[in-house]
Design a protein around this motif. Structure first.
Motif, PDB file in Angstrom:
ATOM      1  N   PHE A  59       0.837  -1.200   0.000  1.00 14.55           N
ATOM      2  CA  PHE A  59       0.000   0.000   0.000  1.00 14.55           C
ATOM      3  C   PHE A  59       0.870   1.247   0.000  1.00 14.55           C
ATOM      4  N   SER A  60       1.912   1.250   0.829  1.00 16.31           N
ATOM      5  CA  SER A  60       2.748   2.447   0.968  1.00 16.31           C
ATOM      6  C   SER A  60       3.861   2.525  -0.071  1.00 16.31           C
ATOM      7  N   GLN A  61       4.105   1.456  -0.812  1.00 18.66           N
ATOM      8  CA  GLN A  61       5.158   1.496  -1.824  1.00 18.66           C
ATOM      9  C   GLN A  61       4.828   2.473  -2.937  1.00 18.66           C
ATOM     10  N   ASN A  62       3.542   2.700  -3.175  1.00 18.77           N
ATOM     11  CA  ASN A  62       3.130   3.606  -4.235  1.00 18.77           C
ATOM     12  C   ASN A  62       3.149   5.063  -3.804  1.00 18.77           C
ATOM     13  N   LEU A  63       3.429   5.329  -2.539  1.00 21.08           N
ATOM     14  CA  LEU A  63       3.450   6.693  -2.046  1.00 21.08           C
ATOM     15  C   LEU A  63       4.824   7.301  -2.285  1.00 21.08           C
ATOM     16  N   ASP A  64       4.851   8.563  -2.590  1.00 22.99           N
ATOM     17  CA  ASP A  64       6.113   9.267  -2.828  1.00 22.99           C
ATOM     18  C   ASP A  64       6.896   9.327  -1.514  1.00 22.99           C
ATOM     19  N   ALA A  65       8.131   8.858  -1.523  1.00 19.64           N
ATOM     20  CA  ALA A  65       8.947   8.803  -0.300  1.00 19.64           C
ATOM     21  C   ALA A  65       9.141  10.182   0.310  1.00 19.64           C
ATOM     22  N   ASP A  66       9.279  11.224  -0.526  1.00 14.90           N
ATOM     23  CA  ASP A  66       9.468  12.572   0.013  1.00 14.90           C
ATOM     24  C   ASP A  66       8.237  13.041   0.775  1.00 14.90           C
ATOM     25  N   LYS A  67       7.073  12.586   0.377  1.00 12.83           N
ATOM     26  CA  LYS A  67       5.841  12.978   1.059  1.00 12.83           C
ATOM     27  C   LYS A  67       5.692  12.266   2.394  1.00 12.83           C
ATOM     28  N   ASN A  68       6.456  11.207   2.621  1.00 14.10           N
ATOM     29  CA  ASN A  68       6.365  10.463   3.873  1.00 14.10           C
ATOM     30  C   ASN A  68       7.296  11.006   4.949  1.00 14.10           C
ATOM     31  N   ASN A  69       8.111  12.003   4.639  1.00 14.31           N
ATOM     32  CA  ASN A  69       9.017  12.566   5.626  1.00 14.31           C
ATOM     33  C   ASN A  69       8.241  13.576   6.472  1.00 14.31           C
ATOM     34  N   LEU A  70       7.747  13.113   7.596  1.00 17.80           N
ATOM     35  CA  LEU A  70       6.877  13.938   8.434  1.00 17.80           C
ATOM     36  C   LEU A  70       7.595  15.139   9.027  1.00 17.80           C
TER      37      LEU A  70
END
Length: 111
Positions: A59-70
């Motif tokens: 599910f999270s592999q499709n998310l942009d890694a830069d957007k996951n940097n809280l």
């Protein structure tokens, strides 16, 4: 004829881990929804981290890694991300057989 050796009494299979899990389950049923709501309101970054840990890995592999940097996200960006995740998860939650705090009903009043 030889006597059969004495057998040990069967040990309870219940472990400390089982006891802890049962206590945690009971606590979550009583207080889970309220705590989740408080964390979502007061610490949205922690709420989002928990949500992300519960999602399937693909599910999270499709998310942009830069957007996951809280650390680099504003509170508003985090809130928007939470809303988006909630919208994506809603079909799964609506179909789930949830009860008590997991359904958002909160604690059950004492009789």
């Amino acid at each position: 004829m030889a006597a059969t050796p004495a057998t040990r009494p069967k040990r309870s299979k219940k472990t400390l881990g089982d006891d802890f899990t049962a206590a945690l389950r009971a606590d979550f049923r009583a207080h889970g929804a309220g705590v989740i709501a408080a964390v979502r309101a007061e610490k949205p970054e922690q709420y989002l981290k928990v949500v992300l840990t519960l999602l399937p890995k693909d599910f999270s592999q499709n998310l942009d890694a830069d957007k996951n940097n809280l650390d680099r996200m504003s509170d508003e960006e985090i809130r928007n991300r939470i809303r988006g995740l909630e919208a994506r998860l809603r079909p799964f939650l609506d179909d789930a057989d949830l009860f008590g705090a997991a359904r958002g009903a909160g604690p059950t009043p004492a009789p």
